[in-house]
Design a protein around this motif. Sequence first.
Motif, PDB file in Angstrom:
ATOM      1  N   TRP A   8      -4.464  -9.832 -13.853  1.00 34.98           N
ATOM      2  CA  TRP A   8      -5.476  -8.880 -14.277  1.00 34.98           C
ATOM      3  C   TRP A   8      -6.194  -8.232 -13.096  1.00 34.98           C
ATOM      4  O   TRP A   8      -6.539  -7.049 -13.145  1.00 34.98           O
ATOM      5  N   ILE A   9      -6.387  -8.977 -12.034  1.00 32.72           N
ATOM      6  CA  ILE A   9      -6.968  -8.362 -10.827  1.00 32.72           C
ATOM      7  C   ILE A   9      -6.017  -7.308 -10.292  1.00 32.72           C
ATOM      8  O   ILE A   9      -6.413  -6.183  -9.959  1.00 32.72           O
ATOM      9  N   ILE A  12      -5.893  -4.213 -12.719  1.00 32.07           N
ATOM     10  CA  ILE A  12      -7.086  -3.358 -12.630  1.00 32.07           C
ATOM     11  C   ILE A  12      -7.088  -2.555 -11.329  1.00 32.07           C
ATOM     12  O   ILE A  12      -7.415  -1.362 -11.319  1.00 32.07           O
ATOM     13  N   LEU A  13      -6.685  -3.203 -10.233  1.00 31.33           N
ATOM     14  CA  LEU A  13      -6.594  -2.486  -8.963  1.00 31.33           C
ATOM     15  C   LEU A  13      -5.559  -1.368  -9.042  1.00 31.33           C
ATOM     16  O   LEU A  13      -5.789  -0.256  -8.566  1.00 31.33           O
ATOM     17  N   LEU A  14      -4.430  -1.672  -9.672  1.00 31.37           N
ATOM     18  CA  LEU A  14      -3.384  -0.662  -9.816  1.00 31.37           C
ATOM     19  C   LEU A  14      -3.842   0.491 -10.708  1.00 31.37           C
ATOM     20  O   LEU A  14      -3.588   1.659 -10.414  1.00 31.37           O
ATOM     21  N   PHE A  83      -3.815  -0.299  -3.834  1.00 27.24           N
ATOM     22  CA  PHE A  83      -2.407  -0.416  -4.195  1.00 27.24           C
ATOM     23  C   PHE A  83      -1.767  -1.613  -3.502  1.00 27.24           C
ATOM     24  O   PHE A  83      -1.043  -2.401  -4.134  1.00 27.24           O
ATOM     25  N   VAL A  84      -2.070  -1.779  -2.222  1.00 23.86           N
ATOM     26  CA  VAL A  84      -1.515  -2.923  -1.471  1.00 23.86           C
ATOM     27  C   VAL A  84      -2.044  -4.235  -2.037  1.00 23.86           C
ATOM     28  O   VAL A  84      -1.288  -5.200  -2.222  1.00 23.86           O
ATOM     29  N   LEU A  85      -3.338  -4.291  -2.346  1.00 28.13           N
ATOM     30  CA  LEU A  85      -3.910  -5.509  -2.922  1.00 28.13           C
ATOM     31  C   LEU A  85      -3.324  -5.810  -4.298  1.00 28.13           C
ATOM     32  O   LEU A  85      -3.102  -6.981  -4.646  1.00 28.13           O
ATOM     33  N   SER A  86      -3.056  -4.767  -5.086  1.00 31.92           N
ATOM     34  CA  SER A  86      -2.458  -5.001  -6.410  1.00 31.92           C
ATOM     35  C   SER A  86      -1.088  -5.642  -6.274  1.00 31.92           C
ATOM     36  O   SER A  86      -0.738  -6.566  -7.020  1.00 31.92           O
ATOM     37  N   PHE A  89      -1.594  -9.346  -5.447  1.00 35.05           N
ATOM     38  CA  PHE A  89      -1.952 -10.182  -6.594  1.00 35.05           C
ATOM     39  C   PHE A  89      -0.804 -10.302  -7.594  1.00 35.05           C
ATOM     40  O   PHE A  89      -0.634 -11.346  -8.230  1.00 35.05           O
ATOM     41  N   PHE A  90       0.002  -9.259  -7.728  1.00 35.97           N
ATOM     42  CA  PHE A  90       1.183  -9.364  -8.588  1.00 35.97           C
ATOM     43  C   PHE A  90       2.170 -10.386  -8.027  1.00 35.97           C
ATOM     44  O   PHE A  90       2.829 -11.110  -8.778  1.00 35.97           O
ATOM     45  N   ARG A  91       2.236 -10.448  -6.719  1.00 36.14           N
ATOM     46  CA  ARG A  91       3.128 -11.429  -6.086  1.00 36.14           C
ATOM     47  C   ARG A  91       2.624 -12.843  -6.349  1.00 36.14           C
ATOM     48  O   ARG A  91       3.417 -13.749  -6.651  1.00 36.14           O
ATOM     49  N   LEU A  92       1.297 -13.042  -6.247  1.00 33.47           N
ATOM     50  CA  LEU A  92       0.730 -14.355  -6.570  1.00 33.47           C
ATOM     51  C   LEU A  92       0.990 -14.715  -8.028  1.00 33.47           C
ATOM     52  O   LEU A  92       1.304 -15.872  -8.359  1.00 33.47           O
ATOM     53  N   PHE A  93       0.857 -13.731  -8.896  1.00 30.40           N
ATOM     54  CA  PHE A  93       1.124 -13.953 -10.322  1.00 30.40           C
ATOM     55  C   PHE A  93       2.567 -14.365 -10.551  1.00 30.40           C
ATOM     56  O   PHE A  93       2.856 -15.300 -11.320  1.00 30.40           O
TER      57      PHE A  93
END
Length: 278
Positions: A8-9, A12-14, A83-86, A89-93
């Motif tokens: 979700w983080i 939302i960033l994306l 975009f980079v942070l999204s 976090f997707f990678r962590l997910f």
Amino acid sequence: MIKSKFFWIGAILLATTPLLLIDVTKHALSWKTEVHDEMIYAVQNTYNFTVQQKADILDRILESNKTLMAAMCIKSFISIIFFVLSLYFFRLFAKTEKTNFMKPLITCIALVVCFVLVKVLLLPKLYQDEKVKFVELQHDEDNLNNLYHTNFNGKVVYVDFWGTTCGPCLEEFRNFTKPLKDKYKLKNDIAYLYVSQGNRYLWKQQIERYNIEGTHLFLNNNQYDKLYKQSIRNNKAVVFMPRYLIIDKHGKIVETRAPQPSNVDSISTILNKYLAAN
């Protein structure tokens, strides 16, 4: 329902990234009209500006250039970071959750679409200013008679036919409309009607950006052409923007080629004449 906070983080960033990119695009368009195009108008002296008017315009151009360039750079940088942070976090997910790829993808797309629709469609409708009024013509109307008697009865009306991307129109709004109105701010028997065509979304954006107080009417191209030609009493006329008219206190169009706000002495003389009349 996806319960991972990492997802979700990231989502939302994306979803916020295109909102920033929309702002960057708007700033770029504003830079073209407020800096590039206006510099050309000022240098060409399209309206025979006085030395002081030209100096004031150039000062505002430089200030707009600084503000818009800063906004574009900052929001572009933030959009890249988001975009980079999204992706992070997707990678962590992806590492912590074993789930079908399609569900997160569809959720992200839906969230992005919702965010964009809210910004493009909902937020402009929330713009409200008690000094800004939006009106409409009846479907079969091609003149200003009913609009005048419904909204302006007994007042002198300064009518401005303009377009949402018309450079000279926006130049008048930026530099000369407010000073003219300030001269008559204590007068209760004068009103301002703005008739526009172009992009409906951009229409309200321009009204808000340039703080265009008054009554506003938006028309499609055919409606605009008909009203324009009927108002100037010339069915063969070529539409030229901006075009200014004056309606007297009896609802009669008495000036079909009134001076623009930048010609402050001429327009003030004419307005004073009709304001003094009974």
